[in-house]
Design an enzyme around this catalytic site. Structure first.
Site, PDB file in Angstrom:
ATOM      1  N   TYR A  71      54.344  28.446  46.302  1.00 25.85           N
ATOM      2  CA  TYR A  71      53.224  27.865  45.557  1.00 25.85           C
ATOM      3  C   TYR A  71      53.456  26.371  45.297  1.00 25.85           C
ATOM      4  CZ  TYR A  71      50.703  32.211  45.100  1.00 25.85           C
ATOM      5  OH  TYR A  71      49.964  33.336  45.394  1.00 25.85           O
ATOM      6  N   ASP A 109      42.145  25.846  45.509  1.00 18.25           N
ATOM      7  CA  ASP A 109      42.642  24.467  45.708  1.00 18.25           C
ATOM      8  C   ASP A 109      41.940  23.422  44.842  1.00 18.25           C
ATOM      9  OD1 ASP A 109      40.969  24.570  48.936  1.00 18.25           O
ATOM     10  OD2 ASP A 109      40.132  23.991  47.001  1.00 18.25           O
ATOM     11  N   HIS A 124      39.329  33.560  42.403  1.00 19.17           N
ATOM     12  CA  HIS A 124      40.746  33.875  42.584  1.00 19.17           C
ATOM     13  C   HIS A 124      41.663  32.934  41.826  1.00 19.17           C
ATOM     14  CE1 HIS A 124      39.448  35.948  46.566  1.00 19.17           C
ATOM     15  NE2 HIS A 124      39.262  36.722  45.518  1.00 19.17           N
ATOM     16  N   CYS A 139      57.371  33.123  21.285  1.00 18.13           N
ATOM     17  CA  CYS A 139      58.336  32.123  21.791  1.00 18.13           C
ATOM     18  C   CYS A 139      57.863  31.519  23.121  1.00 18.13           C
ATOM     19  CB  CYS A 139      59.711  32.767  21.986  1.00 18.13           C
ATOM     20  SG  CYS A 139      59.658  34.217  23.069  1.00 18.13           S
ATOM     21  N   GLY A 193      32.974  29.473  55.619  1.00 15.93           N
ATOM     22  CA  GLY A 193      34.417  29.394  55.817  1.00 15.93           C
ATOM     23  C   GLY A 193      35.190  30.568  55.273  1.00 15.93           C
ATOM     24  N   ASN A 219      30.413  29.307  60.134  1.00 14.96           N
ATOM     25  CA  ASN A 219      31.784  29.598  60.543  1.00 14.96           C
ATOM     26  C   ASN A 219      31.899  29.312  62.041  1.00 14.96           C
ATOM     27  OD1 ASN A 219      34.330  30.835  61.089  1.00 14.96           O
ATOM     28  ND2 ASN A 219      34.026  32.207  59.329  1.00 14.96           N
ATOM     29  N   PRO A 220      32.964  28.605  62.467  1.00 15.57           N
ATOM     30  CA  PRO A 220      33.088  28.321  63.906  1.00 15.57           C
ATOM     31  C   PRO A 220      33.346  29.569  64.749  1.00 15.57           C
ATOM     32  CG  PRO A 220      34.974  27.421  62.696  1.00 15.57           C
ATOM     33  CD  PRO A 220      34.019  27.934  61.695  1.00 15.57           C
TER      34      PRO A 220
HETATM   35  C1  BV8 Z   1      41.059  43.800  43.592  1.00 20.87           C
HETATM   36  C2  BV8 Z   1      44.654  33.764  45.465  1.00 20.87           C
HETATM   37  C3  BV8 Z   1      40.682  45.558  42.058  1.00 20.87           C
HETATM   38  C4  BV8 Z   1      46.127  33.871  45.757  1.00 20.87           C
HETATM   39  C5  BV8 Z   1      43.617  35.432  46.951  1.00 20.87           C
HETATM   40  C6  BV8 Z   1      45.385  47.853  47.601  1.00 20.87           C
HETATM   41  C7  BV8 Z   1      45.639  47.628  46.267  1.00 20.87           C
HETATM   42  C8  BV8 Z   1      44.810  46.820  45.512  1.00 20.87           C
HETATM   43  C9  BV8 Z   1      43.733  46.199  46.089  1.00 20.87           C
HETATM   44  C10 BV8 Z   1      43.514  46.413  47.416  1.00 20.87           C
HETATM   45  C11 BV8 Z   1      44.299  47.245  48.190  1.00 20.87           C
HETATM   46  N1  BV8 Z   1      43.808  47.256  49.445  1.00 20.87           N
HETATM   47  C12 BV8 Z   1      42.731  46.459  49.516  1.00 20.87           C
HETATM   48  C13 BV8 Z   1      42.549  45.945  48.298  1.00 20.87           C
HETATM   49  C14 BV8 Z   1      41.556  45.029  47.898  1.00 20.87           C
HETATM   50  C15 BV8 Z   1      42.131  43.641  48.136  1.00 20.87           C
HETATM   51  C16 BV8 Z   1      41.657  43.216  49.506  1.00 20.87           C
HETATM   52  O1  BV8 Z   1      40.518  42.858  49.665  1.00 20.87           O
HETATM   53  N2  BV8 Z   1      42.544  43.270  50.501  1.00 20.87           N
HETATM   54  C17 BV8 Z   1      42.124  42.932  51.848  1.00 20.87           C
HETATM   55  C18 BV8 Z   1      43.169  42.074  52.509  1.00 20.87           C
HETATM   56  C19 BV8 Z   1      41.852  44.220  52.587  1.00 20.87           C
HETATM   57  N3  BV8 Z   1      41.584  42.810  47.103  1.00 20.87           N
HETATM   58  C20 BV8 Z   1      42.279  42.609  45.986  1.00 20.87           C
HETATM   59  O2  BV8 Z   1      43.410  42.996  45.777  1.00 20.87           O
HETATM   60  C21 BV8 Z   1      41.505  41.848  44.927  1.00 20.87           C
HETATM   61  N4  BV8 Z   1      41.547  42.563  43.692  1.00 20.87           N
HETATM   62  O3  BV8 Z   1      40.617  44.433  44.498  1.00 20.87           O
HETATM   63  O4  BV8 Z   1      41.104  44.238  42.278  1.00 20.87           O
HETATM   64  C22 BV8 Z   1      41.891  46.399  42.159  1.00 20.87           C
HETATM   65  C23 BV8 Z   1      42.976  46.139  41.338  1.00 20.87           C
HETATM   66  C24 BV8 Z   1      44.069  46.981  41.407  1.00 20.87           C
HETATM   67  C25 BV8 Z   1      44.092  48.065  42.296  1.00 20.87           C
HETATM   68  C26 BV8 Z   1      42.986  48.284  43.142  1.00 20.87           C
HETATM   69  C27 BV8 Z   1      41.907  47.462  43.087  1.00 20.87           C
HETATM   70  C28 BV8 Z   1      42.136  40.489  44.711  1.00 20.87           C
HETATM   71  C29 BV8 Z   1      41.995  39.661  45.964  1.00 20.87           C
HETATM   72  C30 BV8 Z   1      42.381  38.208  45.638  1.00 20.87           C
HETATM   73  C31 BV8 Z   1      43.651  37.835  46.368  1.00 20.87           C
HETATM   74  N5  BV8 Z   1      43.948  36.410  46.139  1.00 20.87           N
HETATM   75  N6  BV8 Z   1      43.872  34.137  46.649  1.00 20.87           N
HETATM   76  C32 BV8 Z   1      46.609  32.766  46.656  1.00 20.87           C
HETATM   77  O5  BV8 Z   1      45.797  32.002  47.196  1.00 20.87           O
HETATM   78  O6  BV8 Z   1      47.840  32.647  46.791  1.00 20.87           O
HETATM   79  S1  BV8 Z   1      42.786  35.804  48.368  1.00 20.87           S
HETATM   80  C33 BV8 Z   1      43.215  34.617  49.521  1.00 20.87           C
HETATM   81  O7  BV8 Z   1      43.029  35.175  50.765  1.00 20.87           O
HETATM   82  C34 BV8 Z   1      42.298  33.450  49.500  1.00 20.87           C
HETATM   83  O8  BV8 Z   1      41.942  33.042  48.212  1.00 20.87           O
HETATM   84  C35 BV8 Z   1      41.130  33.918  50.280  1.00 20.87           C
HETATM   85  O9  BV8 Z   1      40.175  34.486  49.453  1.00 20.87           O
HETATM   86  C36 BV8 Z   1      41.708  35.008  51.116  1.00 20.87           C
HETATM   87  C37 BV8 Z   1      41.638  34.632  52.571  1.00 20.87           C
HETATM   88  O10 BV8 Z   1      40.322  34.837  52.902  1.00 20.87           O
HETATM   89  P1  BV8 Z   1      39.419  33.664  53.483  1.00 20.87           P
HETATM   90  O11 BV8 Z   1      39.033  32.754  52.396  1.00 20.87           O
HETATM   91  O12 BV8 Z   1      38.346  34.313  54.250  1.00 20.87           O
HETATM   92  O13 BV8 Z   1      40.353  32.850  54.421  1.00 20.87           O
HETATM   93  P2  BV8 Z   1      40.824  33.257  55.831  1.00 20.87           P
HETATM   94  O14 BV8 Z   1      41.966  32.389  56.113  1.00 20.87           O
HETATM   95  O15 BV8 Z   1      40.983  34.739  55.894  1.00 20.87           O
HETATM   96  O16 BV8 Z   1      39.605  32.882  56.796  1.00 20.87           O
HETATM   97  C38 BV8 Z   1      39.234  31.531  56.930  1.00 20.87           C
HETATM   98  C39 BV8 Z   1      37.886  31.548  57.613  1.00 20.87           C
HETATM   99  O17 BV8 Z   1      37.444  30.196  57.719  1.00 20.87           O
HETATM  100  C40 BV8 Z   1      37.927  32.094  59.027  1.00 20.87           C
HETATM  101  O18 BV8 Z   1      36.815  32.948  59.227  1.00 20.87           O
HETATM  102  C41 BV8 Z   1      37.774  30.857  59.909  1.00 20.87           C
HETATM  103  O19 BV8 Z   1      37.074  31.124  61.102  1.00 20.87           O
HETATM  104  C42 BV8 Z   1      36.953  29.961  59.028  1.00 20.87           C
HETATM  105  N7  BV8 Z   1      37.125  28.518  59.264  1.00 20.87           N
HETATM  106  C43 BV8 Z   1      38.224  27.883  59.734  1.00 20.87           C
HETATM  107  N8  BV8 Z   1      37.977  26.549  59.764  1.00 20.87           N
HETATM  108  C44 BV8 Z   1      36.710  26.358  59.300  1.00 20.87           C
HETATM  109  C45 BV8 Z   1      36.169  27.608  58.983  1.00 20.87           C
HETATM  110  N9  BV8 Z   1      34.930  27.760  58.498  1.00 20.87           N
HETATM  111  C46 BV8 Z   1      34.189  26.637  58.333  1.00 20.87           C
HETATM  112  N10 BV8 Z   1      34.649  25.398  58.602  1.00 20.87           N
HETATM  113  C47 BV8 Z   1      35.896  25.227  59.092  1.00 20.87           C
HETATM  114  N11 BV8 Z   1      36.344  23.989  59.367  1.00 20.87           N
END
Ligand code: BV8
Length: 257
Positions: A71, A109, A124, A139, A193, A219-220
Site C-alpha cells: 500500500y 486513488d 471501496h 489508547c 474503465g 472500455n478499450p
Molecule cells: C462484499 C480496494 C459482502 C482495495 C477493492 C468470498 C468472500 C467474500 C466476498 C466474496 C467472495 N467471493 C466473491 C466475493 C465478492 C467479492 C468479489 O466481487 N470478488 C470478485 C473478485 C469475484 N466482493 C467483495 O468481497 C466485496 N465485498 O462482497 O461484501 C460480503 C462480505 C463478507 C462475506 C461475503 C460477502 C468487496 C470488494 C472490494 C474489494 N476492494 N479495492 C484495494 O484497492 O487495495 S476492489 C479492486 O479491484 C479495485 O478497487 C477495483 O474495484 C477492483 C478491480 O476491478 P476494476 O476496477 O474493474 O479493475 P480491473 O483492473 O479489474 O479492470 C480494469 C478495466 O479497465 C479493464 O476492463 C480494462 O479493459 C479497462 N481499461 C484499461 N485501460 C483503460 C480502461 N478503460 C478505460 N480507459 C482506459 N484507459
C-alpha cells in the site's frame, strides 16, 4: 444479443438528453494517469503476489509488513500522478450542470476528487486513509501511532491498516445506499474503465438498466458488463469522456477507435 453499434454521436445525444447521469468508474479510469489497474500485472517486485490476496484482511494478518509496504508503494505511485482528461471532463461537466452527474467509483486513488469532482461515492474507500485493524481502544490514536511497517499503537499493539474496503469486507453502507439510489434514479449510466468483475459494485450497472437507465460502457476491450449495456464505446476514458461531455463535442457518428 447483437447490439446496434451506437457511436459517439448517438451516445453524446443521450448525454444531452439525460437529466441525471450516474458514472460507475473502475481502475481503467486512472490507467491513463499511470496508475496500474488490478488487471495489469502488478509492477516489478509486486508482480509475484496476487492483488486479491493482498487486498484482504486475511492477507494483511498473514503478512502485515508485506501488505503495508504494497500500500505504501501504491500511495507513493498515486502521489506522483495527475488526474487525466477523463477525470477532468467529468468534473467540468458536473460543475457546469450542478446536480446532474454523480460519480460512483471503485477506485481508491482519489483522482476524481483531485480533478475537482465533489460528492464522489467511493465504494471501496480511500488509499490514503488509515484506520485501525482491531476496534480502537482509548489508547489507539492514529496521530500517536508508533511509526513502522505497519505503524501500531504504542500501548496495545493494535496495527494501523489502510482505509480501503478489502475483499470479503462490506462496503460502507451509507455510500453504497447512495450509489444504489444514484443508479436507480439515473437516465443514463456511463460505465467507465471496469472489468465488471467485482461485486456488489458491478451490480449497479444492471440495477440502473432495470430501473430504466440507458447504460453505456466505455472500455478499450470487452468487459463483463458489455451485455448489460445499450451501447459500448471501444475506447479509453481520457479519449472518449471529453468527446462525450464537453460542449460541442460528439462529432457525427464515426467508428470509435
Ligand atoms: C462484499 C480496494 C459482502 C482495495 C477493492 C468470498 C468472500 C467474500 C466476498 C466474496 C467472495 N467471493 C466473491 C466475493 C465478492 C467479492 C468479489 O466481487 N470478488 C470478485 C473478485 C469475484 N466482493 C467483495 O468481497 C466485496 N465485498 O462482497 O461484501 C460480503 C462480505 C463478507 C462475506 C461475503 C460477502 C468487496 C470488494 C472490494 C474489494 N476492494 N479495492 C484495494 O484497492 O487495495 S476492489 C479492486 O479491484 C479495485 O478497487 C477495483 O474495484 C477492483 C478491480 O476491478 P476494476 O476496477 O474493474 O479493475 P480491473 O483492473 O479489474 O479492470 C480494469 C478495466 O479497465 C479493464 O476492463 C480494462 O479493459 C479497462 N481499461 C484499461 N485501460 C483503460 C480502461 N478503460 C478505460 N480507459 C482506459 N484507459
Amino acid at each position: 444479443m447483437k447490439k446496434a453499434p451506437h457511436g459517439l454521436h448517438t451516445v453524446h445525444g443521450w448525454v444531452l438528453e439525460a437529466e441525471r447521469i450516474a458514472v460507475l468508474s473502475g481502475a481503467g479510469m486512472s490507467a491513463e494517469s499511470g496508475v496500474p489497474t488490478f488487471r495489469d500485472a502488478q509492477d516489478g517486485y509486486w508482480a509475484q503476489f496476487n492483488p486479491q490476496d493482498m487486498a484482504s484482511e486475511r492477507g494483511f494478518r498473514a503478512a502485515p509488513q508485506r501488505v503495508w509496504d504494497w500500500y505504501a508503494h501504491r500511495r507513493a505511485g498515486v502521489a506522483q500522478v495527475q488526474p487525466n482528461a477523463g477525470h477532468v471532463a467529468l468534473a467540468r461537466f458536473a460543475r457546469a450542470h450542478p446536480g446532474r452527474l454523480t460519480v460512483i467509483t471503485q477506485n481508491v486513488d482519489g483522482l476524481h476528487q483531485r480533478a475537482g469532482s465533489s460528492g464522489v461515492l467511493c465504494l471501496h474507500g480511500d488509499l490514503l486513509a488509515d484506520r485501525w485493524l482491531e476496534a480502537p481502544r482509548a489508547c489507539c490514536r492514529l496521530e500517536d501511532a508508533e511509526p513502522g511497517s505497519p505503524p501500531r499503537c504504542g500501548s496495545c499493539g493494535n496495527l494501523v491498516r489502510p482505509g480501503v474496503v478489502w475483499f470479503g469486507e462490506n462496503l460502507p453502507v451509507d455510500v453504497f445506499e447512495a450509489a444504489r439510489q444514484a443508479a436507480q434514479g439515473a437516465d443514463l449510466m456511463l460505465v467507465v474503465g471496469t472489468a465488471g468483475a467485482v461485486y456488489p459494485a458491478a451490480g449497479l450497472a444492471r440495477l440502473a438498466r432495470q430501473a430504466g437507465a440507458r447504460v453505456v460502457v466505455v472500455n478499450p476491450v470487452a468487459s463483463e458488463l458489455d451485455d448489460v449495456a445499450h451501447g459500448v464505446l471501444r475506447g479509453t476514458a481520457a479519449q472518449l469522456l471529453p468527446q462525450l461531455l464537453e460542449p460541442g463535442a460528439g462529432r457525427p457518428d464515426q467508428e470509435t477507435p
